[in-house]
Write an enzyme that holds these catalytic residues in place. Structure first.
Site, mmCIF file in Angstrom:
data_model
loop_
_atom_site.group_PDB
_atom_site.id
_atom_site.type_symbol
_atom_site.label_atom_id
_atom_site.label_comp_id
_atom_site.label_asym_id
_atom_site.label_seq_id
_atom_site.Cartn_x
_atom_site.Cartn_y
_atom_site.Cartn_z
ATOM 1 N N HIS A 182 134.646 -11.758 45.865
ATOM 2 C CA HIS A 182 134.687 -9.921 45.360
ATOM 3 C C HIS A 182 134.977 -8.677 46.047
ATOM 4 O O HIS A 182 135.378 -8.025 46.233
ATOM 5 C CB HIS A 182 133.142 -9.329 44.354
ATOM 6 C CG HIS A 182 132.025 -8.628 44.956
ATOM 7 N ND1 HIS A 182 131.024 -10.001 46.078
ATOM 8 C CD2 HIS A 182 131.524 -8.107 45.282
ATOM 9 C CE1 HIS A 182 130.056 -9.588 46.344
ATOM 10 N NE2 HIS A 182 130.292 -8.259 45.840
ATOM 11 N N LEU A 241 123.531 -5.133 48.949
ATOM 12 C CA LEU A 241 124.213 -4.927 47.759
ATOM 13 C C LEU A 241 124.301 -6.985 48.522
ATOM 14 O O LEU A 241 124.343 -7.153 49.534
ATOM 15 C CB LEU A 241 125.739 -4.676 48.487
ATOM 16 C CG LEU A 241 126.173 -2.659 48.204
ATOM 17 C CD1 LEU A 241 127.059 -2.746 48.329
ATOM 18 C CD2 LEU A 241 125.012 -2.196 46.989
ATOM 19 N N SER A 242 125.562 -7.671 47.024
ATOM 20 C CA SER A 242 125.319 -8.392 47.425
ATOM 21 C C SER A 242 126.354 -9.735 48.151
ATOM 22 O O SER A 242 125.474 -10.462 49.037
ATOM 23 C CB SER A 242 126.525 -9.237 45.671
ATOM 24 O OG SER A 242 125.512 -9.058 44.691
ATOM 25 N N GLU A 243 127.302 -8.640 49.238
ATOM 26 C CA GLU A 243 128.111 -8.722 50.095
ATOM 27 C C GLU A 243 128.139 -7.631 50.943
ATOM 28 O O GLU A 243 128.887 -6.830 50.379
ATOM 29 C CB GLU A 243 128.987 -9.838 50.034
ATOM 30 C CG GLU A 243 129.046 -11.214 49.884
ATOM 31 C CD GLU A 243 128.181 -12.113 48.999
ATOM 32 O OE1 GLU A 243 128.097 -12.940 49.236
ATOM 33 O OE2 GLU A 243 128.350 -11.345 48.150
ATOM 34 N N THR A 244 128.225 -7.398 52.198
ATOM 35 C CA THR A 244 128.598 -6.503 53.008
ATOM 36 C C THR A 244 130.012 -7.517 53.781
ATOM 37 O O THR A 244 129.671 -8.254 54.268
ATOM 38 C CB THR A 244 128.171 -6.128 54.316
ATOM 39 O OG1 THR A 244 126.699 -5.706 52.636
ATOM 40 C CG2 THR A 244 128.694 -4.909 54.668
#
Length: 287
Positions: free
Chosen positions: A81, A44-47
């Site tokens: 986010h 994902l974009s960020e973890t």
């Protein structure tokens, strides 16, 4: 070893909208290589990884935690986010008893407070500076093609380049942009840019009254397009507040998933970013 993991869609109250982030609340720190491998696996974009600062605390009673964010390829210094999602995990799934949580991060202390159905994040404001478009013509060409542009600004500390399309461009121009992530990444190898924000002026007179729209592209850090980007709005909020003469703004990031952000530029050089979240997955990573 088992690591709890939650996936939440942030800046939305609907599943499969907004920006998904994976969140792992950890009882103990892991090594950086393992953080990166988990982030690559989640893809994902960020973890985000939450850890305790005081080992006498737990996730229900503690009010200060350490927070780090990883894209599939690298660690980043600021992520909105995934911060929103991390707070939601602690408030909703760990039943944290505090009205406000503070995360110690690479961008300093970031506070998140409950507000109605969502949360308000206290973030640094990152004002960009005006640039000569000719200095970035290859990036501009790769990002927006031949569409007319009005402004080019750079936030050098976050390495974010803001491109404002001319007011003659409507939302369809922005939503229909086809950005080739390989071409965009190839357009700049200086290391001075890791993200391109494309934005247009909104129509506050039309419901729901968005002050501006944007899209966000970060192929340099493994994110071809980020669906809804809190950190970008620390730059966008500063830019549009000055251009529109407003402190409070409603923004929409018009990726295919889409997401809404409430912004308030403060006089102390910071910005409040408010949004909602919804949990779509809960499970265990087994190692």
């Amino acid at each position: 070893m088992e690591i709890p993991v939650f996936t939440l869609d942030a800046f939305t109250n609907l599943p499969f909208r907004g920006n998904p982030a994976a969140v792992c609340p950890l009882m103990h720190e892991l090594n950086d290589d393992l953080y990166q491998k988990i982030a690559a696996e989640m893809n994902l974009s960020e973890t985000a990884f939450i850890t305790r600062i005081n080992h006498a605390d737990n996730f229900t009673t503690g009010s200060r935690f350490r927070l780090r964010w990883f894209t599939p390829t690298t660690e980043v210094n600021l992520c909105g986010h995934a911060t929103l999602a991390s707070a939601a995990v602690l408030f909703q799934h760990k039943n944290n008893v505090n009205p406000t949580l503070v995360f110690e991060t690479k961008s300093g202390d970031l506070a998140v407070t409950k507000k109605g159905e969502g949360y308000v994040m206290d973030f640094p404001l990152n004002p960009p500076t005006r640039q000569d478009p000719n200095e970035f013509r290859d990036i501009i060409k790769a990002a927006v093609g031949n569409h007319p542009i009005q402004d080019v600004y750079l936030c050098s500390n976050l390495k974010k380049l803001l491109i404002r399309l001319a007011d003659s461009c409507d939302t369809s121009v922005l939503t229909q942009l086809k950005v080739d992530p390989v071409a965009l990444e190839s357009s700049d190898r200086s290391g001075g840019i890791i993200e391109v924000i494309v934005t247009i002026k909104g129509s506050p007179d039309c419901q729901p009254g968005y002050d501006f729209y944007s899209r966000n592209f970060s192929p340099w850090v493994g994110i071809p397009e980020d669906p809804v980007t809190g950190s970008a709005h620390t730059v966008l909020g500063s830019y549009w507040s000055e251009k529109l003469g407003k402190k409070k703004m409603l923004a929409y990031q018009c990726s295919s998933r889409g997401g809404e952000l409430e912004l308030e530029v403060r006089d102390d050089g910071r910005i409040n970013i408010a949004g909602q979240t919804i949990t779509v997955l809960q499970g265990m990573i087994k190692l």
